[in-house]
Write an enzyme that holds these catalytic residues in place. Structure first.
Site: not given
Length: 136
Positions: A74, A76-77, A109-110
């Site tokens: 994953h 995340y921002v 993670c995509s």
């Protein structure tokens, strides 16, 4: 301090590039403020411990060590920090870490598989293309 690009004589404060920190305990790379991060899980860790403790052959240890994989699960921002290239910086740090530690990468993670790797094909040599699939 730098002069403004439009020729204005006033000065602007140069932005310091974001610092990415490895948080080993939480298995993630993160910005100093901990708001943006790349979460990973290590897989095959037992193979490295066994190789380090049971073999007198360094080449065999190296091969066993390569079985360790970093499953990047994953990225995340937060909205307030998007568009600054933080996700790519997090990936740069994680891939450099994987390379330094002879790990393969599982890009679960995509963002990593669909955006980062196509833009950074030099890292494709670290991507695990075999049997292992993410546990996520």
């Amino acid at each position: 301090m730098a002069k403004r690009a439009d020729g204005d004589s006033s000065t602007v404060k140069e932005a310091r590039p974001p610092v990415i920190v490895w948080n080993k305990e939480r298995e993630r790379f993160e910005t100093e403020d901990k708001e943006a991060f790349l979460q990973y899980h290590l897989r095959g860790v037992g193979l490295v411990a066994a190789a380090a403790n049971s073999s007198d052959n360094p080449e065999q240890e190296k091969r066993k060590g390569a079985a360790v994989m970093m499953d990047m699960v994953h990225t995340y921002v937060p909205r307030s920090k998007r568009g600054m290239g933080l996700a790519a910086l997090l990936c740069d740090a994680a891939f450099a870490h994987a390379q330094c530690h002879s790990m393969l990468v599982i890009p679960t993670c995509s963002y990593i598989s669909d955006t980062y790797l196509p833009r950074n094909p030099a890292w494709n040599s670290l991507v695990c293309n075999g049997e292992p699939k993410s546990s996520m």
